[in-house]
Motif scaffolding. Structure first.
Motif, PDB file in Angstrom:
ATOM      1  N   VAL A 166     -27.831  15.288  -6.546  1.00  0.00           N
ATOM      2  CA  VAL A 166     -27.532  15.131  -5.119  1.00  0.00           C
ATOM      3  C   VAL A 166     -27.214  13.671  -4.804  1.00  0.00           C
ATOM      4  CG1 VAL A 166     -28.437  15.416  -2.776  1.00  0.00           C
ATOM      5  CG2 VAL A 166     -28.986  17.115  -4.522  1.00  0.00           C
ATOM      6  N   ARG A 167     -27.991  12.766  -5.427  1.00  0.00           N
ATOM      7  CA  ARG A 167     -27.739  11.336  -5.206  1.00  0.00           C
ATOM      8  C   ARG A 167     -26.328  10.957  -5.653  1.00  0.00           C
ATOM      9  NH1 ARG A 167     -32.668   9.787  -7.248  1.00  0.00           N
ATOM     10  NH2 ARG A 167     -34.095   9.356  -5.548  1.00  0.00           N
ATOM     11  N   THR A 168     -25.950  11.440  -6.839  1.00  0.00           N
ATOM     12  CA  THR A 168     -24.612  11.138  -7.361  1.00  0.00           C
ATOM     13  C   THR A 168     -23.543  11.656  -6.398  1.00  0.00           C
ATOM     14  OG1 THR A 168     -25.512  11.474  -9.546  1.00  0.00           O
ATOM     15  CG2 THR A 168     -23.115  11.408  -9.382  1.00  0.00           C
ATOM     16  N   MET A 169     -23.773  12.884  -5.912  1.00  0.00           N
ATOM     17  CA  MET A 169     -22.821  13.489  -4.989  1.00  0.00           C
ATOM     18  C   MET A 169     -22.642  12.598  -3.753  1.00  0.00           C
ATOM     19  SD  MET A 169     -23.356  17.228  -3.211  1.00  0.00           S
ATOM     20  CE  MET A 169     -24.754  16.945  -2.119  1.00  0.00           C
ATOM     21  N   PHE A 170     -23.757  12.171  -3.180  1.00  0.00           N
ATOM     22  CA  PHE A 170     -23.659  11.386  -1.943  1.00  0.00           C
ATOM     23  C   PHE A 170     -23.162   9.966  -2.195  1.00  0.00           C
ATOM     24  CE2 PHE A 170     -26.660  14.573   0.013  1.00  0.00           C
ATOM     25  CZ  PHE A 170     -25.730  15.018   0.943  1.00  0.00           C
ATOM     26  N   GLU A 171     -23.502   9.404  -3.366  1.00  0.00           N
ATOM     27  CA  GLU A 171     -23.006   8.054  -3.653  1.00  0.00           C
ATOM     28  C   GLU A 171     -21.480   8.042  -3.682  1.00  0.00           C
ATOM     29  OE1 GLU A 171     -25.055   6.746  -7.208  1.00  0.00           O
ATOM     30  OE2 GLU A 171     -26.870   6.500  -5.995  1.00  0.00           O
TER      31      GLU A 171
END
Ligand code: ZN
Length: 496
Positions: A166-171
């Motif tokens: 999820v972090r990668t997606m939002f970054e």
């Protein structure tokens, strides 16, 4: 009888109880008179308890063990036992006592949240939320914490996905989205949306939405549409799928709500009939499910081509809309405007609302955000991502019902759905390059068929991550969504 056959018989029994529970729930959200609430809660809880007892029974465990030995690796049966193993393990890891505690707090918490929101006073809700976060933390520990305490919670809704995903997606999308929203705002372009608000004849609006959902592929012989204050889609079998919609002053609520729920509904109707009543039938995860609702709602339903076909018919039903031409209508239903309320957010700013909730949930669970500081954190993030600050808690951190019920770890699946919808569409267009021509002619069958074959007809056979790779040739990523947003809104707002 083989163990596999015996297992399928048992699963059909469980499914019958769950389907009956779903009918009760659908009725409660559509037609049930208000004073029936207490009796209905009693009935639903008995059905839920019986189904849970069957899921976690020794008999089912024994059957499952034997069926696992029988199933041919790589077969549909192997997929079935894999899903059942996961379900029973999720259901047995959390002790009944904790489930009970959570259900009680959720019932109470809902009342507290309603009052706190009415008074716009987060302080009233804070102690309940703190207790709920403790319970959810315990739940995560029972399920088995991975790299993050968030992982087992998200996994319940989106198998195999982690907080790191999820972090990668939002970054990838955060800064470009914030920049794009700012660029749009700086153009000072104001699409004319005023005439989309009005008093619409409900009969004609309902007729129009039915025409639309049927045109895109929802089968009304195997489903229907009713009215509910909070639209949803549910199903009792592959041949009985229920949509709901609502009629509000903004005419788009009914139209795009119906398209959205029909996207969920067509996914459910598309499972092979021989899988009906087993966990193989139906959409595989919340994220993939949402990719289908968003695809039909946003990519199809908010396209210029779609309205080339449907605007004359909408104006036939509602001459009040004659003032619009195709371009001004297309601009109006795609207006981008940072707003306080997630459920009213446009396609572009929507993910920023989810990002905010994800960061706050993570902070609460990891203990880096004290519950009392939540309103401040919320408002700060609203300012940073959307450039606006809620005037009060009701329009800020108290707007969503989810946390009062302990649904934590679930918001990111909305953004996954948004991203996946564009990733799937990009792949679809390689096979069907003339989607605009087809939609402008009202010819949706090739699009529906492509999705049906590759996604709907696969039910829950593959894990969500496997399915995404099978369909699109790559894992979930943000590139297709981001470039879709840039090209759509650059054209609409004439950005350099
Ligand atoms: Zn949805």
């Amino acid at each position: 009888m083989s163990a596999l056959q015996a297992l399928k018989t048992k699963l059909a029994d469980i499914n019958a109880l769950e389907a009956a529970g779903a009918v009760l729930d659908w009725d409660q959200q559509t037609y049930m008179p208000p004073k029936a609430v207490e009796a209905r809660a009693r009935h639903a809880s008995v059905l839920g308890r019986l189904a849970h007892e069957m899921w976690t029974s020794d008999e089912l465990q024994t059957l499952l063990g034997r069926a696992e030995a029988e199933a041919e690796p790589g077969s549909v049966d192997a997929a079935l036992v894999r899903i059942v193993r996961r379900e029973t393990s999720l259901k047995t890891k959390i002790p009944a006592q904790l489930v009970e505690r959570k259900a009680q707090l959720a019932a109470l918490g809902h009342e507290v949240w309603v009052e706190a929101r009415a008074a716009s006073d987060f302080g009233k809700f804070a102690p309940t939320l703190a207790e709920m976060v403790d319970i959810v933390r315990e739940e995560a520990n029972c399920l088995g914490v991975g790299d993050s305490i968030y992982d087992p919670l998200l996994d319940q809704y989106e198998e195999g996905s982690t907080a790191a995903d999820v972090r990668t997606m939002f970054e990838t999308i955060k800064q470009p989205t914030v920049d794009l929203v700012r660029a749009i705002r700086e153009t000072n372009t104001q699409p004319d949306t005023g005439r989309l608000i009005g008093e619409w004849d409900q009969g004609r609006a309902s007729e129009f939405t039915l025409k639309v959902v049927q045109a895109i592929g929802f089968d009304l012989q195997r489903g229907r549409q009713d009215v509910a204050p909070h639209p949803f889609c549910t199903n009792f079998s592959v041949n009985d799928v229920r949509l709901t919609t609502r009629f509000k002053p903004y005419i788009g609520s009914a139209i795009f709500g119906s398209l959205h729920e029909a996207g969920h509904g067509m996914y459910e109707q598309g499972s092979p009939e021989e899988w009906d009543g087993t966990p193989l039938a139906g959409g595989v995860s919340l994220g993939v499910h949402e990719s289908q609702s968003r695809l039909w709602e946003n990519i199809v339903g908010r396209s210029r081509a779609f309205w080339e076909h449907f605007l004359p018919s909408l104006q036939g039903s509602f001459p009040e809309l004659d003032h619009y031409n195709l371009d001004s209508f297309y601009a109006a239903v795609n207006k981008v405007e940072p707003s306080l309320i997630r459920v009213e957010a446009d396609e572009l700013t929507y993910n920023l609302h989810i990002l905010l909730r994800f960061e706050i949930e993570l902070g609460m669970l990891e203990g880096t955000l004290a519950i009392k500081d939540l309103p401040e954190a919320w408002n700060e993030k609203m300012r940073e991502y959307l450039g606006i600050v809620p005037p009060n808690d009701a329009q800020g951190c108290l707007q969503d019902v989810h946390w009062s019920g302990g649904s934590i770890g679930y918001f990111p699946t909305y953004s996954m759905g948004n991203l996946l919808s564009y990733q799937i569409w990009a792949r679809l267009q390689q096979d069907i390059p003339n989607t605009d021509d087809l939609m402008a002619k009202g010819h949706f069958a090739p699009i529906f068929e492509w999705l049906r074959e590759r996604i709907y007809a696969q039910g829950s056979r593959y894990t969500p991550k496997d399915l995404v790779v099978r369909v699109t040739g790559k894992p979930m990523g943000a590139d297709d969504w981001m470039s879709g947003m840039k090209s759509k809104y650059s054209a609409l707002y004439r950005l350099a």
